[in-house]
Design an enzyme around this catalytic site. Structure first.
Site, PDB file in Angstrom:
ATOM      1  N   LYS A  68     -11.589   3.837  -6.766  1.00 24.59           N
ATOM      2  CA  LYS A  68     -10.404   3.514  -7.573  1.00 24.59           C
ATOM      3  C   LYS A  68     -10.748   3.353  -9.050  1.00 24.59           C
ATOM      4  CE  LYS A  68      -7.292   2.395  -3.916  1.00 24.59           C
ATOM      5  NZ  LYS A  68      -6.627   1.449  -3.036  1.00 24.59           N
ATOM      6  N   ARG A 121     -11.855   0.843   3.810  1.00 15.56           N
ATOM      7  CA  ARG A 121     -11.239   2.179   3.768  1.00 15.56           C
ATOM      8  C   ARG A 121     -11.969   2.984   2.692  1.00 15.56           C
ATOM      9  NH1 ARG A 121      -7.354   4.981   0.962  1.00 15.56           N
ATOM     10  NH2 ARG A 121      -5.922   6.273   2.175  1.00 15.56           N
TER      11      ARG A 121
HETATM   12  N1  HH2 Z   1      -5.195   3.032  -0.952  1.00 12.70           N
HETATM   13  C1  HH2 Z   1      -4.681   4.277  -1.039  1.00 12.70           C
HETATM   14  C2  HH2 Z   1      -3.886   4.787   0.011  1.00 12.70           C
HETATM   15  N2  HH2 Z   1      -3.654   4.059   1.120  1.00 12.70           N
HETATM   16  N3  HH2 Z   1      -3.952   2.066   2.372  1.00 12.70           N
HETATM   17  C3  HH2 Z   1      -4.448   0.832   2.481  1.00 12.70           C
HETATM   18  N4  HH2 Z   1      -4.227   0.093   3.575  1.00 12.70           N
HETATM   19  N5  HH2 Z   1      -5.208   0.266   1.473  1.00 12.70           N
HETATM   20  C4  HH2 Z   1      -5.483   0.955   0.320  1.00 12.70           C
HETATM   21  O1  HH2 Z   1      -6.153   0.379  -0.569  1.00 12.70           O
HETATM   22  C5  HH2 Z   1      -4.963   2.278   0.173  1.00 12.70           C
HETATM   23  C6  HH2 Z   1      -4.182   2.815   1.230  1.00 12.70           C
HETATM   24  C7  HH2 Z   1      -4.950   5.106  -2.248  1.00 12.70           C
HETATM   25  O2  HH2 Z   1      -6.106   5.873  -2.071  1.00 12.70           O
HETATM   26  P1  HH2 Z   1      -6.115   7.422  -1.656  1.00 12.70           P
HETATM   27  O3  HH2 Z   1      -5.580   7.616  -0.285  1.00 12.70           O
HETATM   28  O4  HH2 Z   1      -7.452   7.980  -1.882  1.00 12.70           O
HETATM   29  O5  HH2 Z   1      -5.200   8.105  -2.740  1.00 12.70           O
HETATM   30  P2  HH2 Z   1      -3.712   8.624  -2.717  1.00 12.70           P
HETATM   31  O6  HH2 Z   1      -2.806   7.483  -2.420  1.00 12.70           O
HETATM   32  O7  HH2 Z   1      -3.539   9.177  -4.094  1.00 12.70           O
HETATM   33  O8  HH2 Z   1      -3.615   9.664  -1.630  1.00 12.70           O
END
Ligand code: HH2
Length: 273
Positions: free
Chosen positions: A218, A252
Site C-alpha cells: 500500500k 492479506r
Molecule cells: N485491501 C484491498 C482490497 N481488499 N480486503 C480486506 N479485507 N482488507 C484490505 O486491506 C483490502 C481488501 C486493496 O488492495 P488490492 O486488492 O491489491 O487492490 P485493489 O482494491 O485496487 O484491487
C-alpha cells in the site's frame, strides 16, 4: 463448521488474486482468467491458506464496476481455482449477488470491504450460506476516501465500528465463530492513521474476532521507503511481522512466499525455550 481461528491457525496468509484492469498493485496483469487461475495456483503452492479473488478495484479514486462485469471477471476464476486446488477461495466483493454466485461457483469465504453496509442483502446471503465473513473498516467510499480522512482517535473509532459491525453480523444470523474483522489499512486513512492502527493492533484484537490485516504494497509503504509498487514486498513483510506480534491473525498479501518465509523464521525463534 470449525471456528476461523481453529480452521486457519494464526498467523495465516491470504493470497490476493485481482481480476481487474485497475488494481493499484497488479491491475491488468491477471485479467485473463487463465492467467488469474495460474497466479492463484502459484500463491497456493507458496503456502497461501486462502485465495482472495476480487473483480472490483477499491483503490483510492476507483469507480464501481457493474454487476455483470464483476461476475464475468470472477466466476471463471473461482470455478477454475475450485477445481484445481483445495485451498479455500474468498470472494472480495461488496455485492450480495456476486457473493451468492461466487459461493455457488466454489467460494468459501466473503470479504466485504464495506462490512455488510453497501448491500442490504449481503448479511442474509452470508448467513444463509453459512460461510465466514471479513468485516473491514472504511471511512467514506473508494472514490473519495483519501481526500481528507479525519478521526479524533482512529484506534478507538475503528474499534467501535468493528465492534458494532460484528454485533450486526451476529444479529443477522452469521455464526460468531465465522466472523473476522479488519482495520482497513489505507481505506480513508493517512499514513499516521495507518501507523497508529498497526502500532495499537492489540486493541483491535481485544475486540474479540480474529483480525485480518491487508497492508500489502500500500501507498504508505511507498512513502516510508521510497519504493515503487513492485519494490514494496520487503516493507510488507516488516509490517506483517509487527502486526503478528500485536495479535494479527491473517495477513492479506500479493506475494505469499516472502511473508511465509519471514513467518517461518520468526516462529522458529519464538519456539526456542
Ligand atoms: N485491501 C484491498 C482490497 N481488499 N480486503 C480486506 N479485507 N482488507 C484490505 O486491506 C483490502 C481488501 C486493496 O488492495 P488490492 O486488492 O491489491 O487492490 P485493489 O482494491 O485496487 O484491487
Amino acid at each position: 463448521m470449525l471456528p476461523l481461528r481453529e480452521r486457519f491457525p494464526a498467523p495465516a496468509v491470504m493470497g490476493v488474486v485481482n481480476v481487474t484492469p485497475d488494481s493499484f498493485s497488479d491491475g491488468g496483469t491477471f485479467l485473463d482468467p487463465a492467467a488469474a487461475i495460474a497466479h492463484g495456483l502459484k500463491l497456493a503452492a507458496e503456502g497461501a491458506d486462502v485465495l482472495d479473488v476480487g473483480g472490483e478495484s477499491t483503490r483510492p479514486g476507483s469507480d464501481p464496476v457493474p454487476l455483470e462485469v464483476e461476475l464475468e471477471r470472477v466466476l471463471p476464476v473461482i470455478d477454475g481455482l475450485a477445481r484445481q486446488t483445495e485451498v479455500p477461495i474468498s470472494i472480495d466483493t461488496v455485492k450480495a449477488e456476486v457473493a451468492e454466485q461466487a459461493i455457488r461457483a466454489g467460494a468459501a469465504l466473503v470479504n466485504d470491504v464495506t462490512a455488510l453496509r453497501h448491500d442490504p442483502a449481503m448479511a442474509e446471503v452470508v448467513a444463509a450460506a453459512g460461510v465466514p465473513v471479513c468485516l473491514m473498516h472504511m471511512l467514506g467510499e473508494p472514490k473519495t476516501m483519501q481526500d481528507a480522512p479525519q478521526y479524533d482517535d482512529v484506534v478507538a473509532e475503528v474499534s467501535a465500528f468493528l465492534t458494532e459491525r460484528a454485533a450486526f453480523a451476529r444479529s443477522s444470523g452469521i455464526d460468531p465463530g465465522q466472523i473476522c474483522v479488519d482495520p482497513g489499512i489505507g481505506f480513508g486513512k493517512t499514513i499516521d492513521h495507518n501507523l497508529a492502527l498497526l502500532r495499537h493492533l492489540d486493541r483491535i484484537a481485544a475486540i474479540g474476532p480474529p483480525v485480518l490485516v491487508g497492508a500489502s504494497r500500500k501507498s504508505f509503504l511507498g512513502v516510508l521507503t521510497g519504493q515503487p509498487l513492485e519494490g514494496r514486498d520487503v516493507a510488507t513483510v516488516a509490517v506483517n511481522l509487527a502486526a503478528v506480534r500485536r495479535g494479527a491473525w491473517m495477513l492479506r498479501v500479493h506475494a505469499v512466499r516472502p511473508t511465509r518465509d519471514a513467518l517461518a523464521v520468526s516462529a522458529a525463534i519464538e519456539a526456542v525455550a
